[in-house]
Design a protein around this motif. Structure first.
Motif, PDB file in Angstrom:
ATOM      1  N   MET A   1      -6.010   8.551  -4.139  1.00  0.00           N
ATOM      2  CA  MET A   1      -7.430   8.294  -3.513  1.00  0.00           C
ATOM      3  C   MET A   1      -8.101   8.159  -2.444  1.00  0.00           C
ATOM      4  SD  MET A   1      -4.223   5.027  -3.182  1.00  0.00           S
ATOM      5  CE  MET A   1      -5.347   3.390  -2.562  1.00  0.00           C
TER       6      MET A   1
ATOM      7  N   GLU B   1      -7.550  -1.621  -0.999  1.00  0.00           N
ATOM      8  CA  GLU B   1      -6.185  -2.137  -1.633  1.00  0.00           C
ATOM      9  C   GLU B   1      -5.817  -3.221  -0.857  1.00  0.00           C
ATOM     10  OE1 GLU B   1      -3.914  -2.626  -4.570  1.00  0.00           O
ATOM     11  OE2 GLU B   1      -5.595  -1.578  -4.983  1.00  0.00           O
TER      12      GLU B   1
ATOM     13  N   MET C   1      -3.731   3.529   9.799  1.00  0.00           N
ATOM     14  CA  MET C   1      -3.864   1.740   8.726  1.00  0.00           C
ATOM     15  C   MET C   1      -4.015   0.718   9.664  1.00  0.00           C
ATOM     16  SD  MET C   1      -2.614   2.496   4.811  1.00  0.00           S
ATOM     17  CE  MET C   1      -0.931   2.766   5.967  1.00  0.00           C
TER      18      MET C   1
ATOM     19  N   VAL D   1      -8.126   3.064  -0.403  1.00  0.00           N
ATOM     20  CA  VAL D   1      -7.340   2.624   0.341  1.00  0.00           C
ATOM     21  C   VAL D   1      -7.307   1.045   1.342  1.00  0.00           C
ATOM     22  CG1 VAL D   1      -4.883   2.397   2.283  1.00  0.00           C
ATOM     23  CG2 VAL D   1      -5.637   4.582   0.927  1.00  0.00           C
TER      24      VAL D   1
ATOM     25  N   LEU E   1      -7.845  11.711   0.292  1.00  0.00           N
ATOM     26  CA  LEU E   1      -7.413  11.551   1.713  1.00  0.00           C
ATOM     27  C   LEU E   1      -7.061  12.921   1.824  1.00  0.00           C
ATOM     28  CD1 LEU E   1      -4.370   8.210   0.394  1.00  0.00           C
ATOM     29  CD2 LEU E   1      -6.898   7.698   2.205  1.00  0.00           C
TER      30      LEU E   1
ATOM     31  N   ALA F   1      -8.915   2.961   8.167  1.00  0.00           N
ATOM     32  CA  ALA F   1      -8.150   3.565   6.964  1.00  0.00           C
ATOM     33  C   ALA F   1      -8.294   5.217   7.423  1.00  0.00           C
ATOM     34  CB  ALA F   1      -7.685   2.955   5.263  1.00  0.00           C
TER      35      ALA F   1
ATOM     36  N   ILE G   1       0.481  -1.167  -0.070  1.00  0.00           N
ATOM     37  CA  ILE G   1       0.228  -0.374  -0.111  1.00  0.00           C
ATOM     38  C   ILE G   1       1.109   0.906   0.396  1.00  0.00           C
ATOM     39  CG2 ILE G   1      -0.514   0.283   2.768  1.00  0.00           C
ATOM     40  CD1 ILE G   1      -3.078   0.793  -0.200  1.00  0.00           C
TER      41      ILE G   1
ATOM     42  N   LEU H   1       0.456   4.689  -3.138  1.00  0.00           N
ATOM     43  CA  LEU H   1      -1.196   5.495  -2.444  1.00  0.00           C
ATOM     44  C   LEU H   1      -0.317   6.577  -2.992  1.00  0.00           C
ATOM     45  CD1 LEU H   1      -0.476   5.124   1.725  1.00  0.00           C
ATOM     46  CD2 LEU H   1      -3.335   5.809   0.206  1.00  0.00           C
TER      47      LEU H   1
ATOM     48  N   GLU I   1      -9.959   6.481   1.283  1.00  0.00           N
ATOM     49  CA  GLU I   1      -9.941   6.219   2.243  1.00  0.00           C
ATOM     50  C   GLU I   1     -10.307   4.815   1.772  1.00  0.00           C
ATOM     51  OE1 GLU I   1      -9.662   9.670   5.638  1.00  0.00           O
ATOM     52  OE2 GLU I   1     -11.573   7.890   5.624  1.00  0.00           O
TER      53      GLU I   1
END
Length: 361
Positions: free
Chosen positions: A163, A171, A215, A168, A208, A190, A155, A159, A165
């Motif tokens: 992206m 993923e 995380m 994330v 983000l 996240a 990740i 990142l 949250e």
């Protein structure tokens, strides 16, 4: 010794006639078979795994028949439990008091027609058993954490500011499943920017935010959980962000070092981390415990907590988290978490991901 044999030894020592296991995870713990329809009945010298047509082929292939009689009752599961009791002269069966509803208990009692008495007590026995892991359990947890560590490396490499949250979290989860995980240990956290002040914040469908990105995630391998938290900085860390991060890191490092050097007091380990955070000016900003046990359940005993019995101590085979944090409402929060097993000489930290302050974007 298998988990079944361990349980039967305890039953003989405590003069327990029978135990009925109804929760899916404890059934898997005792049988090493993953299914979710039926019951496991354990007597002092025999055991029964009840299931239905959907699982019978897999059960017959995977379950140790020297330990368990695999059955598909032609009557209801609950009536069959009562039949097992009658055929084996069993008067009292312990049930999982932490997992059984009053409605379920009334159904058990109705099916027994007064021929067997159901009492609580099984949950406490199984909880105490699960606290101490075997070598095989520890290796499953090590592999679960290896997948989790790999997910963090992944990740960090993908990142980007576009992206959300949710992106994330998904993923991370997709990577873990694709790389051998059965499922996630819990709902992935996240949260970024101001939302990071919420220890168990829910990922949002927003891009983000700059500041901390926390995380918290883990996966299940072989039935056993991993649990890890890493906090990174999106943008450049100012002096206040650095102070928060390095205070949390120091608190965790000192608690881990104490455990590695033989400190076993559950209250004391929490106190070591909490004193550092309070001493840095963040009293009241570390609102949860230092850690909790992990195993088949993501939260198990023992607990490293300010409310822990002052006499409670870790023993060899416990697996616990070390996860101090600082949370400033409507501003940001930071948590760093490792998962470690207690050994005869110290600890085995399963978590390998870097704890250096990472700045991205």
């Amino acid at each position: 010794m298998t988990q079944l044999k361990r349980l039967q030894t305890i039953m003989k020592e405590k003069n327990i006639e029978g135990i009925l296991i109804s929760s899916t995870l404890n059934q898997r713990y005792i049988t090493n078979f993953n299914y979710d329809d039926g019951y496991v009945v354990v007597l002092q010298d025999k055991a029964f795994l009840q299931t239905d047509f959907r699982y019978i082929e897999a059960a017959n292939a995977q379950v140790n028949h020297d330990d368990f009689e695999v059955v598909t009752p032609k009557i209801s599961h609950l009536k069959y439990v009562a039949q097992i009791a009658a055929e084996n002269g069993i008067n009292t069966i312990l049930v999982e008091e932490s997992a059984l509803s009053l409605e379920d208990l009334s159904r058990f009692e109705a099916a027994a027609e007064g021929k067997v008495q159901y009492k609580g007590g099984a949950s406490a026995i199984l909880t105490e058993m699960r606290m101490v892991k075997t070598d095989a359990e520890l290796e499953n947890m090590a592999e679960a954490q290896r997948i989790t560590d790999a997910a963090f490396s992944h990740i960090i490499s993908v990142l980007n500011p576009d992206m959300t949250e949710i992106d994330v979290a998904l993923e991370i989860e997709f990577f873990m499943r694709k790389n051998g995980a059965e499922r996630t240990s819990f709902d992935t956290i996240a949260v970024s920017g101001t939302a990071s002040s919420m220890p168990h914040g829910v990922p949002r469908n927003v891009k983000l935010e700059r500041g901390f990105l926390t995380m918290d995630f883990g996966c299940v391998y072989g039935g056993y959980c991993s649990d890890m938290t890493r906090t990174v900085v999106l943008g450049k860390a100012d002096e206040e962000i650095k102070k928060v991060y390095y205070t949390v890191l120091e608190a965790q490092t000192k608690a881990l070092e104490a455990a590695a050097n033989g400190e076993r007091g559950c209250f004391r380990l929490d106190e070591i981390a909490r004193d550092i955070i309070n001493g840095a000016g963040y009293e009241g900003r570390f609102g949860h415990s230092l850690g909790h046990g992990v195993g088949m359940f993501i939260h198990e005993s023992p607990r490293l907590a300010p409310g822990a019995n002052t006499g409670a101590k870790l023993v060899t085979g416990n697996v616990v988290t070390f996860e101090p944090g600082i949370y400033i409402p409507e501003k940001y929060g930071c948590r760093i978490e490792d998962m470690a097993a207690t050994t005869d000489t110290g600890i085995r930290n399963f978590t390998k991901s870097t704890k250096e302050l990472i700045e991205l974007f």
